[in-house]
Design a protein around this motif. Sequence first.
Motif, short mmCIF file in Angstrom:
data_model
loop_
_atom_site.label_atom_id
_atom_site.label_comp_id
_atom_site.label_asym_id
_atom_site.label_seq_id
_atom_site.Cartn_x
_atom_site.Cartn_y
_atom_site.Cartn_z
N TYR A 143 0.67 -1.15 0.12
CA TYR A 143 0.00 -0.04 0.07
C TYR A 143 0.88 1.36 0.13
O TYR A 143 0.49 2.03 -0.64
CB TYR A 143 -0.88 0.11 1.25
N VAL A 150 1.23 6.63 -6.80
CA VAL A 150 0.38 7.56 -7.30
C VAL A 150 0.58 8.73 -6.82
O VAL A 150 0.16 10.05 -7.67
CB VAL A 150 -1.24 7.07 -6.56
N PHE A 151 1.11 9.02 -5.51
CA PHE A 151 1.81 10.26 -5.43
C PHE A 151 2.83 11.00 -6.57
O PHE A 151 2.66 12.04 -6.66
CB PHE A 151 2.74 10.31 -3.83
N ALA A 154 0.41 11.99 -9.09
CA ALA A 154 -0.54 12.94 -8.79
C ALA A 154 0.12 14.49 -8.36
O ALA A 154 -0.68 15.51 -8.74
CB ALA A 154 -1.38 12.56 -7.74
N ARG A 211 4.18 1.32 -11.41
CA ARG A 211 2.76 0.61 -11.38
C ARG A 211 2.69 -0.48 -12.57
O ARG A 211 2.14 -1.67 -12.42
CB ARG A 211 1.45 1.57 -11.52
N LYS B 33 -11.51 -2.46 -1.98
CA LYS B 33 -10.43 -1.70 -2.13
C LYS B 33 -10.54 -0.38 -1.48
O LYS B 33 -11.32 0.56 -1.68
CB LYS B 33 -10.60 -0.85 -3.51
N PRO B 34 -9.78 -0.41 0.00
CA PRO B 34 -9.87 0.71 0.79
C PRO B 34 -9.20 2.20 0.35
O PRO B 34 -9.75 2.84 0.57
CB PRO B 34 -8.86 -0.14 2.07
N LEU B 35 -8.24 1.65 -0.63
CA LEU B 35 -7.36 3.02 -1.26
C LEU B 35 -8.39 3.61 -2.16
O LEU B 35 -8.71 4.67 -2.17
CB LEU B 35 -6.28 2.66 -1.70
N VAL B 279 -6.09 15.14 -7.59
CA VAL B 279 -5.80 13.93 -8.49
C VAL B 279 -5.41 12.65 -7.94
O VAL B 279 -5.72 11.70 -8.36
CB VAL B 279 -4.35 14.61 -9.32
N TYR B 280 -4.73 12.90 -6.77
CA TYR B 280 -4.39 11.51 -5.97
C TYR B 280 -5.70 10.75 -5.82
O TYR B 280 -5.92 9.41 -6.00
CB TYR B 280 -4.07 11.96 -4.62
N ASN B 283 -7.27 9.37 -9.01
CA ASN B 283 -6.52 8.59 -9.81
C ASN B 283 -6.63 7.10 -8.84
O ASN B 283 -6.90 6.01 -9.26
CB ASN B 283 -5.03 8.73 -9.55
N MET B 284 -6.76 7.41 -7.41
CA MET B 284 -7.11 5.99 -6.60
C MET B 284 -8.30 5.31 -7.08
O MET B 284 -8.48 4.16 -7.22
CB MET B 284 -7.02 6.57 -5.14
N ASP B 287 -8.20 3.81 -10.49
CA ASP B 287 -7.22 2.59 -10.37
C ASP B 287 -8.24 1.44 -9.88
O ASP B 287 -8.24 0.43 -10.46
CB ASP B 287 -6.09 2.73 -9.17
N ARG B 290 -10.32 0.38 -12.32
CA ARG B 290 -9.89 -0.27 -13.44
C ARG B 290 -9.51 -1.88 -13.01
O ARG B 290 -9.87 -2.93 -13.52
CB ARG B 290 -8.72 0.21 -13.76
N ASP B 291 -9.10 -2.13 -11.73
CA ASP B 291 -8.82 -3.36 -11.04
C ASP B 291 -9.95 -4.30 -10.97
O ASP B 291 -9.89 -5.37 -11.43
CB ASP B 291 -8.18 -3.13 -9.80
#
Lengths: 327, 321
Positions: A143, A150-151, A154, A211, B33-35, B279-280, B283-284, B287, B290-291
């Motif tokens: 994680y 991603v950081f 981003a 990734r 997906k926690p994130l 953006v973070y 994107n999370m 993702d 997508r997963d």
Amino acid sequence: MSVYIVKRLLLAIPTLLIVAIIVFFSIRLIPGDVIDLMLAEQYAGATPYDRPRLEHELGLDMPIYIQFGRWLGFLSTPDEGYDGILQGNLGKSLWTERLVTTELANRFPVSLELGFLALIIGQIIALPIGIYSAVRQDTIGDYAGRSFAVFCIAVPGFWLATMVLVFPSIWWGWSPQMRYIPFLEDPVGNLGQFFIPAIIMGMMLSGTTMRMTRTMMLEMLRQDYIRTSWAKGLKESTVVLKHALRNAFIPVVTIIGMQLPIMIGGSVIMENIFCLPGVGNYLMQVITKRDYIPLSGLNLVMATLVLLVNLFIDLTYAYLDPRVHYR
Amino acid sequence: MSKEVGETPPEIVEEKKTHSLLVDLFIRLVKEKPLGTVGGIIVLVLFFTGIFAEFIAPYDYKEINLMDTLQAPSAQHILGTDNMGRDLLSRIIYGARISMVVGLAGAGLSVGIGTLIGGISGFFSGKYDMVLQRFVDAFMCFPPLFFLLTVMAILGPGLLQVILVLGIQGGIGQSRVIRSAVIGIKENMYFEAAKAIGASPIKILLRHVLPNIMAPIIIVFSTSVGSMIIMEATLSFLGFGIPPPVPTWGGMLSGSARTYMFIAPWMAIWPGLALSIAVYGVNMLGDAVRDLLDPRLRGGLGRYGMTKKKKAQIEKLTRGE
């Protein structure tokens, strides 16, 4: 294989021609006439009679397909004969009258150095974290690694660069060297100057590679032959680094190659913030001045570069991966 | 057999599936997906801020107060003020609206363009595909920022122009993904069956191809929102995006702000921080989506035509390693 190479090279020709058409005709879409601009800027006290003369001088009084042919170097111009892209002439700046090719020759090494350093730093960051993330899937380490990836994607590079400029200057009164130091003059100073923008660019690049490495490693670790090597009782390092990584690495190489356009974009930002006289700096300069001839030449060169690099990557792919067969 | 496949059942089954796709996606997102869930919360906050900017912001974004220039963060101005005495918090809240609009509209437009080009190219293969793909090849040769900056120089700055340029630039690239998805669909029996019963190309495209490429379309959309936001900020930062006085996160870091940053560093911190967090989050979430949708990550079998039981079995197998 050789059939494939020939096919790819043949396909590249129409693509390059379309690139040239896009570049050439986009100049025509620009609001305002180049002639008006030139008359206003350079020929003070111009009379209406100057206009046709200047148009004739620049060859703009001819039909558009003839102009295009001359620009490419297929058709001859009355004064200079065949003198276009094919002859290696990209035209000259409307403002400084300097040849675009000369400018590019001066600026290309700067961008290349920045890009090369960024690429190396990017891989140093990306590969270990990507591999670790895959091997320890769904752990805290994974994680953390993915969050870092991603950081990197981003956090915008221009913000990081701004922070690097602002805070050391406030805290310690330190600011990066803003005057370009050529490598031959002072190698240490030159590398020191490139180091910060290269780290930031490397971080921007590393997110995607990290990734991709993780995804490909995960896919490989689920393969039957990996299960076999576990069952044989091999060490984890052997399974991961020798058996899985070798196959996972091939698509990663492609990704590294595909990052070239992003790298060129990153260099536009970094060169402008850190005042490095590279190609990206040149782009901003010609766009701000609406210098259309270098702008089209620059776009053509960059697009050709990307095309050739992609072609090269596709062709080396078969050598890297014996399983790939091209028809 | 072919009648059953070609006529009524696909319509009912597909409609049910696209519905359950989204609901199912949401449930699995929260569970697995926690994130991604964290990203989803950030996205919701961004949307809320963007939509209700007028009610949340303590000041107007263009309210100039020359008595309070370059104020450090305080109770009155939580994030401080800029060189014109404008409240930074309010400007960042309004900036969320621009980022949200550009992200959604840009990604929406690009998915539309990508689906159109990719759908046509994949569906009418052969000559059309060959010609269209050369144009796509040519466009994809231009480094994104070069393309964006050059076209923005032609069009001039503005919100609409930014969305248009980002949409076209993104869409042409995404058409490749959609094209390969469509080519994959053409391998299926129901595609042959629909052709055999004489369905028109448009009907086949809308009824049979489009619902079945929803997964790649959602993936492409959700993963491109973040890059749209960052590209807009980059363009505005370089002075070719959305012109002032509209507050954009990228624009707030450029121009005159750069001279005052050394006296008032908070002017440089907040817009970039807001941008990074947004953006973070986007994107999370993208993702995670997508997963959850990408069949490649689930043992190489497609989502469609799989029963829940079978799917669970396969997932157990692939994870059990």
